[in-house]
Design a protein around this motif. Sequence first.
Motif, PDB file in Angstrom:
ATOM      1  N   THR A  15     -16.253   6.123 -29.642  1.00 16.00           N
ATOM      2  CA  THR A  15     -16.015   5.561 -30.959  1.00 16.00           C
ATOM      3  C   THR A  15     -14.653   5.977 -31.491  1.00 16.00           C
ATOM      4  O   THR A  15     -14.092   6.988 -31.079  1.00 16.00           O
ATOM      5  CB  THR A  15     -17.146   5.988 -31.920  1.00 16.00           C
ATOM      6  OG1 THR A  15     -16.962   5.328 -33.169  1.00 16.00           O
ATOM      7  CG2 THR A  15     -17.142   7.495 -32.141  1.00 16.00           C
ATOM      8  N   LEU A  16     -14.137   5.172 -32.396  1.00 19.62           N
ATOM      9  CA  LEU A  16     -12.825   5.492 -32.970  1.00 19.62           C
ATOM     10  C   LEU A  16     -12.949   6.652 -33.952  1.00 19.62           C
ATOM     11  O   LEU A  16     -14.046   7.027 -34.370  1.00 19.62           O
ATOM     12  CB  LEU A  16     -12.230   4.253 -33.646  1.00 19.62           C
ATOM     13  CG  LEU A  16     -13.028   3.551 -34.739  1.00 19.62           C
ATOM     14  CD1 LEU A  16     -12.757   4.182 -36.088  1.00 19.62           C
ATOM     15  CD2 LEU A  16     -12.628   2.084 -34.785  1.00 19.62           C
ATOM     16  N   ARG A  18     -11.837   8.610 -37.572  1.00 18.91           N
ATOM     17  CA  ARG A  18     -11.390   8.361 -38.948  1.00 18.91           C
ATOM     18  C   ARG A  18     -11.146   9.713 -39.609  1.00 18.91           C
ATOM     19  O   ARG A  18     -11.880  10.673 -39.361  1.00 18.91           O
ATOM     20  CB  ARG A  18     -12.464   7.603 -39.745  1.00 18.91           C
ATOM     21  CG  ARG A  18     -12.649   6.144 -39.357  1.00 18.91           C
ATOM     22  CD  ARG A  18     -13.797   5.542 -40.154  1.00 18.91           C
ATOM     23  NE  ARG A  18     -13.565   5.645 -41.583  1.00 18.91           N
ATOM     24  CZ  ARG A  18     -13.212   4.623 -42.369  1.00 18.91           C
ATOM     25  NH1 ARG A  18     -13.090   3.411 -41.857  1.00 18.91           N
ATOM     26  NH2 ARG A  18     -13.023   4.804 -43.659  1.00 18.91           N
ATOM     27  N   GLU A  80     -15.794  -2.338 -47.964  1.00 21.10           N
ATOM     28  CA  GLU A  80     -14.898  -2.015 -46.853  1.00 21.10           C
ATOM     29  C   GLU A  80     -15.646  -1.128 -45.859  1.00 21.10           C
ATOM     30  O   GLU A  80     -16.052  -0.021 -46.212  1.00 21.10           O
ATOM     31  CB  GLU A  80     -13.683  -1.262 -47.412  1.00 21.10           C
ATOM     32  CG  GLU A  80     -12.684  -0.785 -46.382  1.00 21.10           C
ATOM     33  CD  GLU A  80     -11.740   0.271 -46.978  1.00 21.10           C
ATOM     34  OE1 GLU A  80     -11.225   1.087 -46.227  1.00 21.10           O
ATOM     35  OE2 GLU A  80     -11.562   0.274 -48.222  1.00 21.10           O
ATOM     36  N   ASN A 106     -18.424  -1.735 -29.642  1.00 23.56           N
ATOM     37  CA  ASN A 106     -17.081  -1.234 -29.938  1.00 23.56           C
ATOM     38  C   ASN A 106     -16.073  -2.344 -30.218  1.00 23.56           C
ATOM     39  O   ASN A 106     -15.084  -2.119 -30.917  1.00 23.56           O
ATOM     40  CB  ASN A 106     -16.581  -0.354 -28.787  1.00 23.56           C
ATOM     41  CG  ASN A 106     -17.256   1.003 -28.805  1.00 23.56           C
ATOM     42  OD1 ASN A 106     -17.668   1.475 -29.851  1.00 23.56           O
ATOM     43  ND2 ASN A 106     -17.383   1.614 -27.633  1.00 23.56           N
ATOM     44  N   SER A 109     -16.575  -2.562 -33.835  1.00 19.91           N
ATOM     45  CA  SER A 109     -16.285  -1.324 -34.569  1.00 19.91           C
ATOM     46  C   SER A 109     -14.778  -1.099 -34.641  1.00 19.91           C
ATOM     47  O   SER A 109     -14.254  -0.616 -35.642  1.00 19.91           O
ATOM     48  CB  SER A 109     -16.998  -0.124 -33.938  1.00 19.91           C
ATOM     49  OG  SER A 109     -16.412   0.229 -32.715  1.00 19.91           O
ATOM     50  N   GLN A 110     -14.083  -1.467 -33.576  1.00 21.83           N
ATOM     51  CA  GLN A 110     -12.623  -1.332 -33.590  1.00 21.83           C
ATOM     52  C   GLN A 110     -11.981  -2.351 -34.525  1.00 21.83           C
ATOM     53  O   GLN A 110     -11.074  -2.032 -35.286  1.00 21.83           O
ATOM     54  CB  GLN A 110     -12.066  -1.462 -32.172  1.00 21.83           C
ATOM     55  CG  GLN A 110     -12.162  -0.151 -31.406  1.00 21.83           C
ATOM     56  CD  GLN A 110     -12.174  -0.319 -29.903  1.00 21.83           C
ATOM     57  OE1 GLN A 110     -11.790  -1.361 -29.395  1.00 21.83           O
ATOM     58  NE2 GLN A 110     -12.639   0.693 -29.192  1.00 21.83           N
ATOM     59  N   LYS A 111     -12.484  -3.560 -34.487  1.00 22.72           N
ATOM     60  CA  LYS A 111     -11.918  -4.617 -35.327  1.00 22.72           C
ATOM     61  C   LYS A 111     -12.016  -4.256 -36.809  1.00 22.72           C
ATOM     62  O   LYS A 111     -11.118  -4.547 -37.587  1.00 22.72           O
ATOM     63  CB  LYS A 111     -12.654  -5.936 -35.042  1.00 22.72           C
ATOM     64  CG  LYS A 111     -12.122  -7.115 -35.836  1.00 22.72           C
ATOM     65  CD  LYS A 111     -12.745  -8.429 -35.380  1.00 22.72           C
ATOM     66  CE  LYS A 111     -12.204  -9.589 -36.218  1.00 22.72           C
ATOM     67  NZ  LYS A 111     -12.834 -10.856 -35.832  1.00 22.72           N
ATOM     68  N   TYR A 112     -13.121  -3.620 -37.179  1.00 20.16           N
ATOM     69  CA  TYR A 112     -13.350  -3.339 -38.601  1.00 20.16           C
ATOM     70  C   TYR A 112     -13.185  -1.859 -38.956  1.00 20.16           C
ATOM     71  O   TYR A 112     -13.548  -1.450 -40.059  1.00 20.16           O
ATOM     72  CB  TYR A 112     -14.719  -3.876 -39.034  1.00 20.16           C
ATOM     73  CG  TYR A 112     -14.738  -5.380 -39.027  1.00 20.16           C
ATOM     74  CD1 TYR A 112     -14.025  -6.110 -39.977  1.00 20.16           C
ATOM     75  CD2 TYR A 112     -15.417  -6.083 -38.034  1.00 20.16           C
ATOM     76  CE1 TYR A 112     -14.003  -7.489 -39.964  1.00 20.16           C
ATOM     77  CE2 TYR A 112     -15.410  -7.476 -38.007  1.00 20.16           C
ATOM     78  CZ  TYR A 112     -14.708  -8.168 -38.976  1.00 20.16           C
ATOM     79  OH  TYR A 112     -14.680  -9.538 -38.950  1.00 20.16           O
ATOM     80  N   ASN A 113     -12.677  -1.066 -38.006  1.00 24.23           N
ATOM     81  CA  ASN A 113     -12.379   0.339 -38.269  1.00 24.23           C
ATOM     82  C   ASN A 113     -13.610   1.090 -38.794  1.00 24.23           C
ATOM     83  O   ASN A 113     -13.528   1.875 -39.733  1.00 24.23           O
ATOM     84  CB  ASN A 113     -11.216   0.442 -39.284  1.00 24.23           C
ATOM     85  CG  ASN A 113     -10.659   1.852 -39.363  1.00 24.23           C
ATOM     86  OD1 ASN A 113     -10.656   2.574 -38.374  1.00 24.23           O
ATOM     87  ND2 ASN A 113     -10.231   2.260 -40.555  1.00 24.23           N
ATOM     88  N   ALA A 115     -16.599   3.712 -37.812  1.00 25.40           N
ATOM     89  CA  ALA A 115     -16.796   4.767 -36.814  1.00 25.40           C
ATOM     90  C   ALA A 115     -18.264   5.151 -36.678  1.00 25.40           C
ATOM     91  O   ALA A 115     -18.988   5.237 -37.670  1.00 25.40           O
ATOM     92  CB  ALA A 115     -15.982   6.001 -37.188  1.00 25.40           C
TER      93      ALA A 115
END
Lengths: 322, 322
Positions: A15-16, A18, A80, A106, A109-113, A115
């Motif tokens: 996962t990204l 934040r 958001e 993912n 999840s990446q497109k919308y930031n 986590a």
Amino acid sequence: MSEFDLINQFFKDSTLKRDDILLGIGDDCAILSPPPGKSLAVSTDTLISGVHFPKSTRAEDIGYKSLAVNLSDLAAMGAEPAWVSLAISLPDTDEVWLKDFMRGFNELSQKYNVALIGGDTTQGPLSITINITGFISEKLALKRSNANVGDAIFVTGTIGDAFIGLKAALDNNLKTGLSSRQLNYCLQRLNRPQPQIKAGQLLRAFNSAAIDISDGLYVDLKHICKASGVGACLALENVPLSTELLAFYNGKPDWQTIINAGDDYELCFTCPQHQVTEMTQVMKTHQIEATCIGKMVEKPGVECWNKTECLVVKSAGYNHFL
Amino acid sequence: MSEFDLINQFFKDSTLKRDDILLGIGDDCAILSPPPGKSLAVSTDTLISGVHFPKSTRAEDIGYKSLAVNLSDLAAMGAEPAWVSLAISLPDTDEVWLKDFMRGFNELSQKYNVALIGGDTTQGPLSITINITGFISEKLALKRSNANVGDAIFVTGTIGDAFIGLKAALDNNLKTGLSSRQLNYCLQRLNRPQPQIKAGQLLRAFNSAAIDISDGLYVDLKHICKASGVGACLALENVPLSTELLAFYNGKPDWQTIINAGDDYELCFTCPQHQVTEMTQVMKTHQIEATCIGKMVEKPGVECWNKTECLVVKSAGYNHFL
């Protein structure tokens, strides 16, 4: 492979990051730092194999859709996206399945930031429960109770496509009269819904009520009516339909089915008449299709008019217990 | 009864109110106002019938325990409970079952002032996923990584009782040698675990690592060791056991089983030696039993000593996929 290894391998590193995650996956709790002055928008959705998606659905599509339907709830509030928890039940450990699932997850999840901050993996029939949190200023939230008599009713995109995709997914031999390209479009609409995050955020500038169409336009609009203490009058001939859906129905759309078909995840929203021109312009600027399909009225309930004919609606949306 | 009626009837009105809930159940999202300057502690746990509790478990006990195990995660962080989302899958609508479930759930939600803010009800095999949020100052959180070589290891309450309760629940004809009062105690320990919220909050004043014992003392302590990059040495003869458990084992405790038995939801925590006297006094003042069972050491892993004999641990805690 033990449950703990599973969690580590597939979730922790996939996962990204934040800055507002002070402690991520791997302790008893995640520790999160909410932005000062903002409120949190929180929603939970469960998807069960054979109930919310056909058992034949690919893992990647399940991963994508699980997150999409939850993002769609944030979209309907104008929030958001920020954090997500994933609880997943699996009949057995299957690395390939999990990898595919996370690839779909993912992608969004990446497109919308957003986590992944935690979750739980358990053995059981395939089921996914996601809890999603977004940020919002409460005064700008697109509450269902925001609608007023006279407001115009809009819908993003087109309605009913996912239902055709579902029929095709459940019956390989279905005679649809559609080309494979057309059929594929409907399957994409079923498996890869686009959460209308941007549309929801743009609507914060207007006095709008909004809901995402998960159970069907008719019953979802009814929720807005009930929460706002008003009614709605729909002009079915204005409801936007895809060329694929029109081809499926040979140009004669089955309104009874279309307005009760769920899984589209478009937004249905209201807009005060004096804001319609500006709102429409804003949507156009952002290349978001938004079509006026009716207006809010005093009389409770949702009336559906097909030109001069009033449709007696038989069903009341998708119901998990029916 | 439709899903929506269900949600309204059982969930919307059944929960306590909190001032920080700006919008509760009934919209696309709840809207929540986090306290300024605090961080959020968030955890998710799924309980599946036949996996996490015997199929014979009463609805009221399932409702209680679902919330208890999630509160226990907040306890292990030292957080103050606030909000909870409830996703529940049911084979069919059953008003009596739901009422009983919520009675057990609400018993704990009221005790800890935690409010139900949303969720999802779906048709499927019985399964409950709860997402819980609490408040914490990040610097005071009882992270698993807080342990240091030389720290004393403590455990609240007694260990292993829930496992005996589980054996009895799964086998009505089990020869336990326990009186019905003793057996009932073990069943209560299984079905009605007490989340150690107060203990966790008191530990914020000390430099402690903590974990709740859900999978077994041995494997849960291992998590602390791994996160802190140290090891642990347990003195089994000091591990607190109930008279009921000792009666079950005829005075000869089966350590292999006891340290791998889960579901106790006591806290296992570390405390620097120079803080032990003060910490012990604080616990005593609040009538919380806390027993020293070992200390953190340099050598990685968990060594279990029964006086002069080192136990070779065969199992590694409860694993859902085994």
